[in-house]
Design an enzyme around this catalytic site. Structure first.
Site, mmCIF file in Angstrom:
data_model
loop_
_atom_site.group_PDB
_atom_site.id
_atom_site.type_symbol
_atom_site.label_atom_id
_atom_site.label_comp_id
_atom_site.label_asym_id
_atom_site.label_seq_id
_atom_site.Cartn_x
_atom_site.Cartn_y
_atom_site.Cartn_z
ATOM 1 N N ASN A 86 -9.299 -2.258 13.458
ATOM 2 C CA ASN A 86 -10.717 -2.536 12.531
ATOM 3 C C ASN A 86 -10.905 -3.997 11.669
ATOM 4 O OD1 ASN A 86 -9.304 -1.979 10.156
ATOM 5 N ND2 ASN A 86 -10.404 0.221 9.569
ATOM 6 N N HIS A 100 -8.926 -4.128 9.444
ATOM 7 C CA HIS A 100 -8.175 -4.006 7.615
ATOM 8 C C HIS A 100 -6.882 -4.797 7.635
ATOM 9 C CE1 HIS A 100 -5.450 -0.254 8.921
ATOM 10 N NE2 HIS A 100 -4.881 -1.486 8.728
ATOM 11 N N ASP A 141 0.880 -1.450 -0.282
ATOM 12 C CA ASP A 141 0.159 0.100 0.023
ATOM 13 C C ASP A 141 0.592 1.032 -0.295
ATOM 14 O OD1 ASP A 141 0.378 -0.328 2.730
ATOM 15 O OD2 ASP A 141 -0.942 -0.803 3.076
ATOM 16 N N GLU A 143 -10.110 -1.094 3.625
ATOM 17 C CA GLU A 143 -10.763 -0.811 5.646
ATOM 18 C C GLU A 143 -12.538 -1.499 5.408
ATOM 19 O OE1 GLU A 143 -9.510 1.169 7.072
ATOM 20 O OE2 GLU A 143 -8.693 3.090 6.998
HETATM 21 C C1 F6R Z 1 0.271 -0.955 6.268
HETATM 22 C C2 F6R Z 1 -0.700 -1.737 6.292
HETATM 23 C C3 F6R Z 1 -1.474 -2.298 7.428
HETATM 24 C C4 F6R Z 1 -0.742 -2.640 8.390
HETATM 25 C C5 F6R Z 1 -1.724 -2.524 10.036
HETATM 26 C C6 F6R Z 1 -0.944 -2.446 11.321
HETATM 27 O O1 F6R Z 1 1.274 -1.249 5.119
HETATM 28 O O2 F6R Z 1 -0.639 -3.207 5.712
HETATM 29 O O3 F6R Z 1 -2.678 -2.745 7.443
HETATM 30 O O4 F6R Z 1 -0.162 -3.513 8.695
HETATM 31 O O5 F6R Z 1 -2.572 -0.992 10.424
HETATM 32 O O6 F6R Z 1 -0.619 -1.698 11.369
HETATM 33 P P1 F6R Z 1 0.260 -2.319 13.080
HETATM 34 O O7 F6R Z 1 1.332 -3.314 12.618
HETATM 35 O O8 F6R Z 1 1.466 -0.394 12.905
HETATM 36 O O9 F6R Z 1 -0.204 -2.377 14.058
#
Ligand code: F6R
Length: 255
Positions: free
Chosen positions: A140, A142, A72, A147
């Site tokens: 959440n 994702h 992403d 999302e």
């Molecule tokens: C970012 C991504 C997001 C994160 C998720 C968890 O490239 O793919 O889906 O993996 O928001 O974030 P952390 O690891 O900071 O809890």
């Protein structure tokens, strides 16, 4: 479809947990030295990337033929330094010696974004897809920036971030930048990877991990769609695994 859940015992710093993730990556590279590997940003994978850098520096893992894939990216940040690309370049690509011709980058400008996303998908297909997609888990549910509400057949596209995700990302940048829009590989794009490694660490992920692995497959919890992927390894520490029922239909390994 195969799902394996690996749970590491509590530890003061995630050493064993990171080593297990690095073992999965190493095994893929041993079987396919020219593998394409997708990398997320975020807090969760940081110890894994540190372990990967250590093993590559010590010559235990050879990444000289592998390709990297972005999962992403932010759209229209004020400067290029606020991109996932620059974050990953610093954490992974540069230290591992993955020059930009071996990284499949996502667009970070909204102008022409649809065309650029379609080109990313086309190239991924032409280059025989992804061998290992590494994922974190959003609070959440994702995955990437898919999302809640994302469709199972979604492809790489621009998305509006929820307020909670935007705030979580603002914290990564010490409040200097808060993304509103992003680009993400779609759910179907992610599920097409030949292997997926879902990383979860810490008690804040416990209830959403439970919903993802045991609740209905539901667009409201995009990670629940991972149960439709061909091979998924979930690597959770004890805190993230705390809400999982003791008996699950999956192969569980306690480490
Ligand atoms: C970012 C991504 C997001 C994160 C998720 C968890 O490239 O793919 O889906 O993996 O928001 O974030 P952390 O690891 O900071 O809890």
């Amino acid at each position: 479809m195969s799902m394996k859940i690996m749970i590491t015992a509590a530890e003061p710093t995630p050493v064993r947990w990171a080593a297990e993730a690095a073992n999965v990556i190493a095994a893929v590279l041993k079987a396919h030295p020219a593998a394409t590997i997708g990398f997320p940003t975020g807090e969760t994978p940081l110890p894994v990337y540190a372990e990967l850098r250590r093993r590559v520096t010590q010559g235990q893992i050879d990444v000289s033929r592998c390709r990297a894939l972005m999962l992403d990216e932010y759209l229209d940040p004020p400067e290029e330094s606020y991109t996932s690309w620059s974050w990953l370049s610093h954490e992974v690509f540069a230290p591992l010696g993955l020059s930009s011709d071996r990284v499949r980058r996502l667009p970070w400008h909204s102008k022409g974004v649809e065309t650029a996303c379609a080109a990313f998908e086309r190239r991924l297909r032409l280059e025989d897809g992804c061998d290992l997609q590494i994922l974190g888990l959003g609070a959440n549910g994702h995955i990437g920036f898919n999302e809640p509400g994302s469709a199972a057949d979604s492809r790489t596209r621009a998305v509006k971030l929820t307020a909670a995700t935007a705030a979580a990302n603002r914290a990564y940048w010490h409040g200097e930048y808060e993304p509103e829009w992003a680009v993400t590989q779609g759910i179907a794009t992610i599920l097409a990877a030949r292997k997926i490694l879902l990383l979860a660490r810490g008690g804040a992920k416990a209830s959403i991990l439970r919903r993802a692995l045991t609740g209905p497959r539901d667009p409201e919890v995009p990670a629940s769609f991972l149960r439709g992927a061909s091979a998924v390894h979930v690597l959770a520490d004890e805190a993230a695994a705390a809400a999982l029922p003791r008996s699950l239909d999956y192969n569980i390994e306690w480490l």
